[in-house]
Design an enzyme around this catalytic site. Structure first.
Site, PDB file in Angstrom:
ATOM      1  N   SER A 140       0.783  -1.146  -0.082  1.00 55.19           N
ATOM      2  CA  SER A 140       0.181  -0.071  -0.154  1.00 55.19           C
ATOM      3  C   SER A 140       0.647   1.262   0.130  1.00 55.19           C
ATOM      4  O   SER A 140       1.945   1.245   0.836  1.00 55.19           O
ATOM      5  CB  SER A 140      -0.652  -0.292   1.148  1.00 55.19           C
ATOM      6  N   LYS A 166      -0.938  -0.931  -4.654  1.00 56.83           N
ATOM      7  CA  LYS A 166      -2.146  -0.134  -4.324  1.00 56.83           C
ATOM      8  C   LYS A 166      -1.803   1.188  -3.854  1.00 56.83           C
ATOM      9  O   LYS A 166      -0.906   1.759  -3.005  1.00 56.83           O
ATOM     10  CB  LYS A 166      -2.793  -0.931  -2.979  1.00 56.83           C
ATOM     11  N   LEU A 167      -2.427   2.111  -4.304  1.00 60.00           N
ATOM     12  CA  LEU A 167      -2.125   3.464  -4.376  1.00 60.00           C
ATOM     13  C   LEU A 167      -3.326   4.007  -3.552  1.00 60.00           C
ATOM     14  O   LEU A 167      -4.606   4.020  -3.746  1.00 60.00           O
ATOM     15  CB  LEU A 167      -2.228   4.118  -5.561  1.00 60.00           C
ATOM     16  N   LYS A 168      -2.912   5.024  -2.642  1.00 64.28           N
ATOM     17  CA  LYS A 168      -3.730   5.697  -1.828  1.00 64.28           C
ATOM     18  C   LYS A 168      -4.290   6.982  -2.722  1.00 64.28           C
ATOM     19  O   LYS A 168      -3.341   7.592  -3.344  1.00 64.28           O
ATOM     20  CB  LYS A 168      -3.173   6.129  -0.481  1.00 64.28           C
ATOM     21  N   ASP A 194      -7.321   2.954  -3.288  1.00 63.82           N
ATOM     22  CA  ASP A 194      -7.807   3.088  -2.150  1.00 63.82           C
ATOM     23  C   ASP A 194      -7.907   4.370  -1.774  1.00 63.82           C
ATOM     24  O   ASP A 194      -7.168   5.283  -1.552  1.00 63.82           O
ATOM     25  CB  ASP A 194      -7.169   2.292  -0.943  1.00 63.82           C
ATOM     26  N   ASN A 196     -10.203   5.690   0.967  1.00 65.12           N
ATOM     27  CA  ASN A 196     -10.587   5.743   2.341  1.00 65.12           C
ATOM     28  C   ASN A 196     -11.644   6.984   2.520  1.00 65.12           C
ATOM     29  O   ASN A 196     -11.481   7.771   3.215  1.00 65.12           O
ATOM     30  CB  ASN A 196      -9.241   6.231   3.107  1.00 65.12           C
ATOM     31  N   GLU A 219     -10.910   0.711  -3.987  1.00 66.29           N
ATOM     32  CA  GLU A 219     -11.568   0.536  -2.383  1.00 66.29           C
ATOM     33  C   GLU A 219     -12.253   1.688  -1.813  1.00 66.29           C
ATOM     34  O   GLU A 219     -11.604   2.744  -2.000  1.00 66.29           O
ATOM     35  CB  GLU A 219     -10.222   0.118  -1.912  1.00 66.29           C
ATOM     36  N   ASP A 244     -13.919  -1.668   2.423  1.00 66.31           N
ATOM     37  CA  ASP A 244     -13.090  -1.664   3.421  1.00 66.31           C
ATOM     38  C   ASP A 244     -13.920  -1.251   4.677  1.00 66.31           C
ATOM     39  O   ASP A 244     -14.647  -1.995   5.566  1.00 66.31           O
ATOM     40  CB  ASP A 244     -12.021  -1.036   3.541  1.00 66.31           C
ATOM     41  N   LYS A 268     -10.498  -7.244   7.031  1.00 63.41           N
ATOM     42  CA  LYS A 268      -9.542  -6.842   8.208  1.00 63.41           C
ATOM     43  C   LYS A 268      -9.806  -7.296   9.432  1.00 63.41           C
ATOM     44  O   LYS A 268     -10.872  -7.003   9.929  1.00 63.41           O
ATOM     45  CB  LYS A 268      -9.253  -5.237   8.188  1.00 63.41           C
ATOM     46  N   GLY A 296      -4.721  -4.438   5.874  1.00 61.00           N
ATOM     47  CA  GLY A 296      -3.740  -4.166   6.864  1.00 61.00           C
ATOM     48  C   GLY A 296      -3.908  -3.004   7.329  1.00 61.00           C
ATOM     49  O   GLY A 296      -4.636  -1.855   7.005  1.00 61.00           O
TER      50      GLY A 296
END
Ligand code: OSB
Ligand code: MG
Length: 374
Positions: A140, A166-168, A194, A196, A219, A244, A268, A296
């Site tokens: 990540s 995985k790129l934020k 992702d 968030n 995500e 998530d 998770k 994670g």
């Protein structure tokens, strides 16, 4: 058996580099560890460890590490330190009348599971029927202001052997970043993003621009409670929508799948109240044909070993965020930290969750210790 003694240890581990997501920047990890001394009915005593994944502030979910320690001390432990017949599989039921706090509850269940499985000489992986001996390792990557810096970071991880990036992302750091990274890694390397929860329901057309980069998944684009919003997005965007933050229980996951909001699930254990609920979510996703992968929370070697065992279940068909310990930490609190070889993590096999504490180093990073005896 019964729990005789519980130790709540707080540790501070500096990150090798700041980790930025759409909800904030982590520079140092303040982690709550739970140690239980569990005495079986035959009189033998075994120690077990759990890791609470709550962050310092309630930015990812409502939990935060001080709050987790408080609820454990003042509300949860009292319900576990009574009676003579406590099994890890009873923890969730015993705590069910207390709402929320899955990360705090999950850490307690984890410590007890670790102790009881060690006492029985059985690894958690064997206990749940996990079969893989190695698992593919994804990484990540935090948000970078500068695209060239991002590319340099991604290149290092590619050189390290990670098999999936995985790129934020967040508004303003998305399309251009993904395009540049896709160009760097080529068309065949698995890539995902992702958010968030950083987007809104009206961002469907914008997010559909990510479709051309042939990613595995997007995500958690929307706020955690917006299940219908994710279902609509799943119709508007070709790239599969993965949840998530929204998934906090097995029943909620089943509902999100039925509503068309969850095409892929990030599991998770801390977020869902523990490893046993995580296995139930895995099972129901397999049943419904929904691919799963293991997320994670910047875990130490304790949580990393446990996640590796969980991700060895057959339904974990996508690479998880189980990277080498060195992705985040210069040194780990376990003797044999998770490493990657040819892009894969070797699943630990020893009893319990399969790690051994490096006590001297653990002591050196401990910031406080509280002991509760019954
Ligand atoms: O959303 O997956 C997330 C870290 C902290 C909080 C939330 C998330 C993450 C990560 C890092 O993406 C995963 C890891 O531990 O490697
Ligand atoms: Mg996530």
């Amino acid at each position: 058996g019964r729990v005789e003694r519980v130790e709540l240890r707080r540790i501070a581990l500096p990150l090798v580099s700041p980790f930025r997501t759409s909800f904030g920047v982590e520079r140092e990890r303040d982690i709550l560890l739970v140690r239980v001394d569990w005495r079986s009915t035959d009189g033998s005593s075994t120690e077990g460890w759990g890791e609470c994944v709550a962050l310092t502030e309630p930015t990812y979910s409502p939990e935060y590490v001080d709050g987790a320690q408080h609820v454990i001390t003042e509300h949860l432990l009292g319900r576990l330190l009574t009676g003579d017949d406590l099994h890890a599989s009873d923890v969730a039921t015993r705590l069910a009348t207390l709402h929320g706090h899955p990360m705090a509850k999950g850490a307690l269940e984890m410590a007890l599971l670790d102790a009881q499985l060690r006492a029985a000489g059985v690894s958690f992986g064997d206990h749940i029927g996990a079969t893989a001996t190695t698992i593919p390792s994804g990484v990540s990557v935090g948000i970078h202001d500068d695209v060239d810096d991002l590319l340099a970071t991604v290149q290092r991880y590619v050189d390290d052997g990670y098999v999936r990036i995985k790129l934020k992302i967040e508004p303003g750091a998305d399309i251009e970043h993904v395009a540049a990274v896709r160009e760097l890694i080529g068309p065949d390397m698995p890539l995902q993003v992702d958010a968030n929860t950083a987007y809104t329901r009206t961002d469907g057309r914008h997010l559909a621009r990510l479709d051309e980069f042939d990613m595995l998944l997007i995500e958690q684009p929307l706020p955690e409670h917006d299940i219908i919003g994710h279902a609509r997005l799943a119709d508007e965007v070709e790239t599969p929508i993965c949840l998530d933050e929204s998934l906090v229980s097995a029943s909620g996951t089943a509902d999100a799948i039925e509503l068309g909001a969850c095409e892929i699930a990030n599991i998770k254990p801390g977020r869902v109240g523990g490893y046993l609920e995580a296995v139930r979510i895995h099972d129901l996703c397999v049943d419904r044909g929904v691919p799963v992968w293991c997320g994670g929370m910047l875990e130490t070697g304790i949580g990393r070993a446990a996640n590796a065992m969980l991700a060895a279940l057959p339904g974990f068909t996508l690479p998880g965020d189980i990277s080498a310990s060195t992705r985040f930490y210069e040194r780990d609190i376990v003797v044999d930290p998770i490493t990657i070889t040819d892009g894969h993590v070797t699943v630990p096999r020893s009893p319990g969750f399969g790690f051994e504490i490096d006590h001297a180093f653990l002591d050196s990073v401990t910031t406080s210790t509280a002991t509760i005896t019954r």
